[in-house]
Scaffold this motif. Sequence first.
Motif, PDB file in Angstrom:
ATOM      1  N   SER A  18      12.245  -9.412   6.361  1.00 26.72           N
ATOM      2  CA  SER A  18      12.372 -10.783   5.882  1.00 26.72           C
ATOM      3  C   SER A  18      11.612 -11.754   6.802  1.00 26.72           C
ATOM      4  CB  SER A  18      13.857 -11.152   5.850  1.00 26.72           C
ATOM      5  OG  SER A  18      14.011 -12.411   5.284  1.00 26.72           O
ATOM      6  N   CYS A  19      11.025 -12.774   6.230  1.00 28.78           N
ATOM      7  CA  CYS A  19      10.272 -13.815   6.948  1.00 28.78           C
ATOM      8  C   CYS A  19       9.130 -13.237   7.778  1.00 28.78           C
ATOM      9  CB  CYS A  19      11.182 -14.651   7.854  1.00 28.78           C
ATOM     10  SG  CYS A  19      12.574 -15.386   7.003  1.00 28.78           S
ATOM     11  N   SER A  20       8.553 -12.114   7.328  1.00 24.47           N
ATOM     12  CA  SER A  20       7.516 -11.458   8.142  1.00 24.47           C
ATOM     13  C   SER A  20       6.302 -12.372   8.322  1.00 24.47           C
ATOM     14  CB  SER A  20       7.101 -10.125   7.529  1.00 24.47           C
ATOM     15  OG  SER A  20       6.683 -10.333   6.216  1.00 24.47           O
ATOM     16  N   LEU A  21       6.093 -13.279   7.383  1.00 19.70           N
ATOM     17  CA  LEU A  21       4.971 -14.218   7.479  1.00 19.70           C
ATOM     18  C   LEU A  21       5.067 -15.069   8.745  1.00 19.70           C
ATOM     19  CD1 LEU A  21       2.530 -15.248   5.852  1.00 19.70           C
ATOM     20  CD2 LEU A  21       4.065 -16.846   4.716  1.00 19.70           C
ATOM     21  N   TYR A  22       6.299 -15.236   9.218  1.00 22.79           N
ATOM     22  CA  TYR A  22       6.514 -16.035  10.432  1.00 22.79           C
ATOM     23  C   TYR A  22       7.032 -15.181  11.582  1.00 22.79           C
ATOM     24  CZ  TYR A  22       5.647 -19.964   7.413  1.00 22.79           C
ATOM     25  OH  TYR A  22       5.055 -20.832   6.555  1.00 22.79           O
TER      26      TYR A  22
END
Length: 431
Positions: A18-22
């Motif tokens: 989860s939230c790998s983009l950040y």
Amino acid sequence: MFEELISFCKNRGFVYQSCSLYGGLQGFYDYGPLGVELKNKIKQSWWNEMVKRRSNVFGIDSNIILSDKVLSSSGHLDGFEDVFKDCRNCKSRFRIDEVKDVCLNPKCGSRDFTPEKAFNLMMKVNVGPTEGNYAYLRPETAQGIFINFKNVMDSFSPKLPFGIAQIGKAFRNEVTPKNFILKTREFEQMEMEFFIKPGDNDYYFEQLKEQRKQWWNKQGVEVVFYEQGKDELAHYSKKTTDIMCDFEGTLQELEGIADRQDFDLGSHTKAQSEFDIKAKVKPNTTSIDKLSHFQEKLIPHNIEVSAGVERAFLAILYSAYKKDGDRTVLKLPAHLAPFKAAIVPIVKNKEDIVSCAQGVFDKLQDAGILDVKFELTGNVGKSYAKHDEIGTLYCISVDHESVKDGTLTIRDRDTREQSKISIDKLIELLR
Ligand code: ATP
């Protein structure tokens, strides 16, 4: 194999950080296009088994956010804690039941720890515009069941024994989330509380244990029982058996079966002194209703079955993931496969073949068979390999002959055998 399965989950669209983009959020995962299908099917299989097939079990869907009064009476505000300590050298954090005198970080090995500290695992939220008006994300779905016990009784007047079940999200601020999706901070539980007459506890405990084992076997997972010692029991439990699965030589808990006696209804009821409550409960001065059974005039006991959806998900994938010569095949049971069939035109640039394949796809959809994928790669071998890997039961190839007389070629995922089939027979088979 565990590491390989984790990459497989990401590459094939089952599970993403989860939230790998950040940079990722530790202890949280998202489910991709195939993951959501598998998850929904696991939940449906549990719901069919535990609710639909039982005339004395009622399904509900209660709120995720709970008032502090509920969680105070349930014992979670005081007792739902992990105790941890930090390594002063490498700053790693450990639950005290995981670490003894030496830091577990293989590059560290220090013996210098901070003092032990208790930490409540519940996540607090502010409700409404006034700062300080706190409630909590539920740490288990069970509390929603207990506080709806009277509502279900008022609506349906069930006789004992009867159950109330629900599937839903739970949140625990785990000190050390780990093992991919086995221990996360947000997860889903599938829980049923079975309300019984006091004294019937052992009979229903054993019955539910066996029934739950059979359910796991039907999902393709071999399990063993582990009976918790007295010092391992949660604050509400008199007896707990965990259903465990072997992951590469280590047993992990998939589900807990607990004899909660009359702890829960006894804790949430008003006028506690009017009843012969066996469990040790805190005095309750805030509840406004009695949680006794109408006809029996007593507080029922309850046996809980509580399984994690994510742990089921991983155990099922782990059990189904096989190497067969040079191919990888996901031998999921038929009711769990994300796709029942893939429709594969043998080429992608011949209009008559592609539209014939589209016609087969449409007929299946019209017949209510929706778990079908139209696979327009133009490469039959590659399509077979791809669908073996994601567990599709059958590949249906469409060629010149299909255009001429409607016959299709069906290939079986497990045996790789191919044979001819008509569209009507295919519909019958997939149904
Ligand atoms: P464990 O100690 O193995 O983390 P637990 O004994 O605290 O789990 P229970 O409170 O009995 O777990 O919860 C019932 C089920 O909910 C567990 O068997 C498991 O499948 C699931 N579950 C509990 N905690 C988590 C978590 N942090 N992440 C994923 N699933 C969980």
